[in-house]
Design a protein around this motif. Structure first.
Motif, PDB file in Angstrom:
ATOM      1  N   ASN A  52       0.849  -1.190   0.000  1.00 18.71           N
ATOM      2  CA  ASN A  52       0.000   0.000   0.000  1.00 18.71           C
ATOM      3  C   ASN A  52       0.883   1.239   0.000  1.00 18.71           C
ATOM      4  N   GLY A  53       0.602   2.134  -0.947  1.00 21.47           N
ATOM      5  CA  GLY A  53       1.391   3.365  -1.029  1.00 21.47           C
ATOM      6  C   GLY A  53       2.634   3.209  -1.890  1.00 21.47           C
ATOM      7  N   LYS A  56       1.305   2.554  -7.211  1.00 20.76           N
ATOM      8  CA  LYS A  56       0.601   1.910  -8.333  1.00 20.76           C
ATOM      9  C   LYS A  56      -0.481   2.828  -8.922  1.00 20.76           C
ATOM     10  N   SER A  57      -1.343   3.364  -8.069  1.00 24.52           N
ATOM     11  CA  SER A  57      -2.432   4.212  -8.584  1.00 24.52           C
ATOM     12  C   SER A  57      -1.875   5.495  -9.196  1.00 24.52           C
ATOM     13  N   THR A  58      -0.796   6.015  -8.597  1.00 28.76           N
ATOM     14  CA  THR A  58      -0.200   7.235  -9.149  1.00 28.76           C
ATOM     15  C   THR A  58       0.333   6.953 -10.554  1.00 28.76           C
ATOM     16  N   HIS A 215      -4.019  -6.837  -5.065  1.00 27.50           N
ATOM     17  CA  HIS A 215      -3.349  -7.372  -3.881  1.00 27.50           C
ATOM     18  C   HIS A 215      -3.641  -8.859  -3.759  1.00 27.50           C
ATOM     19  N   SER A 403      -5.082  12.083   1.017  1.00 27.76           N
ATOM     20  CA  SER A 403      -3.683  12.019   0.606  1.00 27.76           C
ATOM     21  C   SER A 403      -3.091  10.642   0.892  1.00 27.76           C
ATOM     22  N   SER A 405      -3.005   6.482   0.253  1.00 28.88           N
ATOM     23  CA  SER A 405      -3.368   5.543  -0.803  1.00 28.88           C
ATOM     24  C   SER A 405      -4.628   4.797  -0.359  1.00 28.88           C
ATOM     25  N   GLY A 407      -5.414   1.663   0.083  1.00 34.51           N
ATOM     26  CA  GLY A 407      -5.251   0.637   1.114  1.00 34.51           C
ATOM     27  C   GLY A 407      -5.030   1.255   2.482  1.00 34.51           C
TER      28      GLY A 407
HETATM   29  N1  LIG Z   1      -3.397  13.367  -3.892  1.00 36.36           N
HETATM   30  C1  LIG Z   1      -2.358  13.045  -3.110  1.00 36.36           C
HETATM   31  N2  LIG Z   1      -1.819  13.954  -2.251  1.00 36.36           N
HETATM   32  C2  LIG Z   1      -0.751  13.629  -1.476  1.00 36.36           C
HETATM   33  N3  LIG Z   1      -0.139  12.421  -1.481  1.00 36.36           N
HETATM   34  C3  LIG Z   1      -0.634  11.486  -2.298  1.00 36.36           C
HETATM   35  C4  LIG Z   1      -1.763  11.741  -3.163  1.00 36.36           C
HETATM   36  N4  LIG Z   1      -2.027  10.616  -3.879  1.00 36.36           N
HETATM   37  C5  LIG Z   1      -1.108   9.695  -3.479  1.00 36.36           C
HETATM   38  N5  LIG Z   1      -0.280  10.225  -2.535  1.00 36.36           N
HETATM   39  C6  LIG Z   1       0.849   9.512  -1.887  1.00 36.36           C
HETATM   40  O1  LIG Z   1       1.632   8.914  -2.914  1.00 36.36           O
HETATM   41  C7  LIG Z   1       2.084   7.630  -2.504  1.00 36.36           C
HETATM   42  C8  LIG Z   1       1.641   6.579  -3.531  1.00 36.36           C
HETATM   43  O2  LIG Z   1       0.229   6.414  -3.443  1.00 36.36           O
HETATM   44  P1  LIG Z   1      -0.592   5.470  -4.432  1.00 36.36           P
HETATM   45  O3  LIG Z   1      -2.052   5.748  -4.214  1.00 36.36           O
HETATM   46  O4  LIG Z   1      -0.070   5.612  -5.807  1.00 36.36           O
HETATM   47  O5  LIG Z   1      -0.200   4.008  -3.854  1.00 36.36           O
HETATM   48  P2  LIG Z   1      -0.774   2.589  -4.264  1.00 36.36           P
HETATM   49  O6  LIG Z   1       0.408   1.734  -4.579  1.00 36.36           O
HETATM   50  O7  LIG Z   1      -1.805   2.731  -5.323  1.00 36.36           O
HETATM   51  O8  LIG Z   1      -1.416   2.077  -2.895  1.00 36.36           O
HETATM   52  P3  LIG Z   1      -2.715   1.149  -2.601  1.00 36.36           P
HETATM   53  O9  LIG Z   1      -2.289  -0.263  -2.803  1.00 36.36           O
HETATM   54  O10 LIG Z   1      -3.005   1.418  -1.149  1.00 36.36           O
HETATM   55  O11 LIG Z   1      -3.828   1.607  -3.496  1.00 36.36           O
HETATM   56  C9  LIG Z   1       1.527   7.389  -1.108  1.00 36.36           C
HETATM   57  O12 LIG Z   1       2.522   7.722  -0.179  1.00 36.36           O
HETATM   58  C10 LIG Z   1       0.374   8.373  -1.003  1.00 36.36           C
HETATM   59  O13 LIG Z   1       0.165   8.751   0.350  1.00 36.36           O
END
Ligand SMILES: Nc1ncnc2c1ncn2[C@@H]1O[C@H](COP(=O)(O)OP(=O)(O)OP(=O)(O)O)[C@@H](O)[C@H]1O
Length: 504
Positions: A52-53, A56-58, A215, A403, A405, A407
């Protein structure tokens, strides 16, 4: 295996749809992506895994043109894109199924189709949109039961996820070349998830590439041609088909999880009978078909195909328990709609129950007063304790909940329930989108809290999780087909009971 070697040996520039080279993206001080290079090729299913974090989504937001990266280049069909925005992504044939579904709740299924497919205009658009949607749903999820005129708000979370997936694959004049599926099975039961995975294979045969973020590592291992493993915003490894196993993915993620460490139901004493004053008993539903016994200190599972009355049963238990003044907490299944307060901080989301006042021992709830509405210091301590305990990572407690992620947001909801004084905790798919390492911690927490006398009612779409339940009720068409004690609860028994006729 040397991960870098794997990465290099699998680099092949033929059929590259979208190429990423040195992509970087930050949010304030958080480096969400750092130096990501990867090629997405026609007809290939790329699995993406990571804690988590991990970013991936970014990364998907970059691929859909929603976030412009601060570093790196994106190429489309081998040519560097000068301005890669949502329009450029659409023209390149990139579609996305978002983790937090993007459908408009106040519009119908057909209207939601028209929102993203501009050619659905003019006379008869509604009929054409409905037909297209139903054809696509039939192709992916035979027997789906969705008509097309329903309001999204009236559909279950599972049905909404199915509509969002079907919409992304629908052929219109816009090309479909790369479909991103961010946690697409998080609300689907095993049967429906299997339908989707089969369809991903079929789509690949027709040259449509897919990205499967999940996941549920078994799904990735079963479906993907290559797996991109992310860690702390970077590429940790790229595993080719022949090297993809759950173990290899977990190792690359940097998590230490013993995949064989699932508890055996046989190690727990199965109690066939339930003793009167130590148990909760609930009876409800049409012809009072749903009867649930929940001994205190047990973990009770709700199983069956998705949408067979489990969520309704959870709500009925909630109502009944509230009437009898039980101390109760609910972990909502639809995080975005029923779980988080999007304008509030992480800490406020976690300690919201303090607004309800506190109890003195087993006594009545003390009403909050204006001057002592919240004991800030105490609630801050609790939020900090739970942040540590459950590993909420990515932003400070004072930051906005969004802010985090997906998860990590889910972990906040779970912590909110466990940090409360509730003795009865109802959970609607609480580990949706939570990474495998944290899931194991959550399972352990649930078992420990049950041993201390708390009772859990746990609806989940992941059959593995029933291994942590003392008894599991299997739902079908709003009724219960079987109650399985821990030692009887295996994949085969769950599947058989899921397709049985419910007791009249
Ligand atoms: N809009 C935002 N503002 C600030 N920080 C953000 C924002 N979106 C994501 N982050 C941060 O960027 C990092 C990557 O987040 P992301 O959502 O891409 O993770 P993820 O791999 O998709 O996680 P998950 O498996 O929980 O969905 C994390 O530390 C998150 O807190």
């Amino acid at each position: 295996m040397n991960d870098q070697a794997v990465t290099e040996s699998t680099r092949d520039y033929a059929n590259v749809l979208i190429g990423l080279d040195g992509i970087g993206k930050t949010f304030g001080r958080v480096k969400a992506l750092a130096d990501i290079s990867f090629d997405f090729r026609a007809g290939e299913c790329v699995g993406i895994a990571g804690h988590n974090g991990a970013g991936k989504s970014t990364l998907m937001a970059v691929l859909t043109g929603v976030f412009a990266p601060e570093q790196g280049t994106i190429t489309v069909n081998g040519r560097p894109a000068r301005q890669y925005d949502p329009n450029a992504a659409r023209e390149a044939g990139v579609r996305c199924v978002f983790q937090e579904l993007s459908l408009c709740a106040n519009l119908s299924v057909a209207e939601n189709m028209a929102v993203v497919h501009p050619e659905l205009r003019g006379g008869n658009w509604r009929r054409r949109a409905t037909r297209l949607m139903r054809e696509q749903l039939d192709a992916i999820f035979p027997g789906h039961g969705i008509k097309g005129h329903e309001l999204i708000a009236d559909l279950t979370l599972t049905q909404r996820q199915m509509v969002e997936i079907a919409r992304a694959f629908t052929m219109t004049r816009d090309p479909v070349k790369l479909v991103i599926l961010d946690e697409p099975t998080s609300s689907l039961d095993a049967h429906t998830a299997g339908q989707l995975l089969t369809y991903i294979g079929d789509a690949g045969q027709r040259g449509i590439a897919t990205i499967l973020i999940s996941h549920m590592l078994g799904e990735i291992a079963q479906t993907a041609h290559r797996v991109l493993v992310m860690r702390d915003g970077q590429v940790a490894a790229v595993l080719p088909r022949e090297a993809v196993t759950q173990d290899a993915i977990i190792r690359a993620m940097g998590q230490h999880v013993d995949v064989e460490a699932e508890p055996s139901g046989e190690t727990r004493v199965a109690r066939e009978t339930v003793q009167g004053d130590t148990a909760y008993h609930w009876t409800f539903g049409k012809s009072r078909r749903v009867q649930i016994d929940a001994p205190r200190g047990e973990v009770i599972g709700f199983a069956g195909l998705a949408g067979q009355g489990q969520s309704e049963a959870l709500l009925a238990v909630y109502e009944a328990a509230t009437k009898s003044r039980e101390r109760i907490a609910f972990v909502a299944g639809d995080r975005a709609r029923d779980g988080i307060f999007p304008l509030w901080s992480i800490a406020q989301n976690l300690d919201i129950r303090w607004l309800l006042g506190k109890r003195d021992g087993d006594g009545p709830m003390r009403a909050p007063t204006l001057t002592k509405l919240i004991d800030r210091r105490a609630s801050g301590r609790i939020a900090e304790t739970w942040r540590e305990r459950i590993g909420i990572r990515g932003a400070p407690l004072r930051a906005n909940i969004l802010s985090l992620s997906g998860g990590n947001q889910q972990k906040v909801l779970f912590a909110r329930a466990l940090a409360s004084d509730a003795q009865l905790i109802l959970m609607d798919d609480p580990t949706r989108g939570v990474d495998i390492g944290t899931k194991r911690d959550i399972y352990q927490l649930v078992r420990n809290e049950a041993a201390r006398g708390r009772t859990f009612i746990w609806y989940t779409t992941e059959n593995d999780e029933f291994a942590y339940c003392d008894r599991t009720y299997v739902f079908r068409a709003g009724g219960i087909t079987r109650m399985l004690l821990a030692h009887e609860c295996n994949e085969q028994a769950l599947l058989a009971a899921s397709f049985m006729e419910a007791r009249a």
